[in-house]
Enzyme design. Sequence first.
Site, PDB file in Angstrom:
ATOM      1  CE1 TYR A  44      -4.105   1.415  -0.413  1.00  0.00           C
ATOM      2  CE2 TYR A  44      -3.698   2.552   1.661  1.00  0.00           C
ATOM      3  CZ  TYR A  44      -4.455   2.378   0.508  1.00  0.00           C
ATOM      4  OH  TYR A  44      -5.550   3.158   0.285  1.00  0.00           O
ATOM      5  CE  LYS A  99     -20.129 -20.112 -16.284  1.00  0.00           C
ATOM      6  NZ  LYS A  99     -21.053 -20.970 -17.027  1.00  0.00           N
ATOM      7  CD  GLU A 141     -23.248 -18.360 -16.521  1.00  0.00           C
ATOM      8  OE1 GLU A 141     -23.685 -19.520 -16.504  1.00  0.00           O
ATOM      9  OE2 GLU A 141     -22.319 -18.001 -17.260  1.00  0.00           O
ATOM     10  CG  ASP A 142     -27.625 -18.203 -15.128  1.00  0.00           C
ATOM     11  OD1 ASP A 142     -27.405 -18.878 -16.141  1.00  0.00           O
ATOM     12  OD2 ASP A 142     -27.502 -18.667 -13.980  1.00  0.00           O
ATOM     13  CG  ASP A 167     -26.326 -18.877 -19.869  1.00  0.00           C
ATOM     14  OD1 ASP A 167     -26.129 -19.924 -19.234  1.00  0.00           O
ATOM     15  OD2 ASP A 167     -26.401 -17.770 -19.333  1.00  0.00           O
ATOM     16  N   GLY A 201     -34.098 -20.146 -27.339  1.00  0.00           N
ATOM     17  CA  GLY A 201     -33.575 -19.073 -26.516  1.00  0.00           C
ATOM     18  C   GLY A 201     -32.106 -18.827 -26.836  1.00  0.00           C
ATOM     19  CB  ALA A 202     -29.375 -17.456 -24.776  1.00  0.00           C
ATOM     20  CG  ASN A 289     -29.037 -30.579 -15.871  1.00  0.00           C
ATOM     21  OD1 ASN A 289     -29.255 -31.727 -15.497  1.00  0.00           O
ATOM     22  ND2 ASN A 289     -27.883 -30.191 -16.380  1.00  0.00           N
ATOM     23  CG  ASN A 321     -22.192 -24.418 -20.820  1.00  0.00           C
ATOM     24  OD1 ASN A 321     -22.647 -25.350 -21.476  1.00  0.00           O
ATOM     25  ND2 ASN A 321     -22.615 -23.185 -20.966  1.00  0.00           N
TER      26      ASN A 321
END
Length: 412
Positions: A44, A99, A141-142, A167, A201-202, A289, A321
Amino acid sequence: MEQAEAQAELRRRALDYHAQSPAGKLSVIPSKPCKSQDDLSLAYTPGVAAPVREIAADPEKAYDYTGKGNLVAVVSNGTAVLGLGNVGTLAGKPVMEGKALLFKHFADINAFDIEVQARDAEHLIDVVAAIAPGFGGINLEDIAAPMCFQVEEALQKMLDIPVFHDDQHGTAVIVAAALQNALELQGKVFKGVKVAIVGAGAAGLAIAKMLRALGVEAVYLSDVHGVLHAGRSDLTHWHQPFATAPAHWTLMDMLADADAVIGVSVRGAIPEAALSGLAAKPVIFALANPDPEIDPVAVKRLRPDAIMATGRSDMPNQVNNVLGFPFLFRGALDCRASQINQEMLLAAVDALARLAREPVPEEVQQAYGFSGTDGLSFGPEYFIPKPLDPRLRQWVAGAVSAAARKSGVSRL
């Protein structure tokens, strides 16, 4: 009753796992000593002023003097968490922590989970862009579609670090590698097959885009409102390029004579009645899932000529994934790539597909309860690598870095 008891036991164990002190799955560990007054003066003030001045004069020096080059932000607004839907930012935090844990465990990448209570896509874009300078990459994500497309596209244009919606592209990479090998086992190749994707979807759109890049011409998709065709007025501009089916098609028409069926939807989305109408030697990926779109036991009984993958770890050929995102980012960070582009994704597909054909090391065999001649080898019940295979980092990250350099997005 046994299944209900098993689910209750899993829930109890999962809650105990997350609640064990310290709660959650992440902690921050210093990478430099801070045990003396001298250490403190370097870590520091006053010593820290030296790297500050260097970075102020040349921002690239941040990679030399800070952890930026090995740090990823895992960002979510909690609108599409697992199969649970819009549970909110706070409820999504266990997934984002998980994750980050996987980034560290599989690829030695530091990651912070960042949950954003965003008003809309523009707000989320602004927040991520504002925090981006401190990170070497952004893992989205999500985030529900179509917002996820808007957010990713905007950030990719704004930032000079990889922005990657797992995703979408992570799923597409693993599915494409697995499908390439599964089709080969069935005596087929990408060109000339019919692929039906249940779920638009994605993940579904990204898989369709990836398969087209690999030479699949006949790719069709469906969502809860029916098959995607040009006559539908409810499709976004991201869906329209894949609205190629005849207007009169039903789901059963889309599935008829399909060489491959890919489910990225919900339990029951692939009807058992459609199995008899699939092409000879079909490939079926039911990736929802914890409950796949169609019962694997029924598939085995009704179509013994089919080979199958799911998203579950307790079944053969898990499409997960974790086979992709840690190593895609590892490869991108190692060469200081400004983005993760299509060439890098295709390199990951090729690396995963090739690795599955290699002899499986004994340590991997033992990790999954196999040994000797009865172990894992390339075939109908093993055509995608296992997540605990230590070769993944070398194979996939190496291929990604090489593709980044070849495509001109590497800065090293």
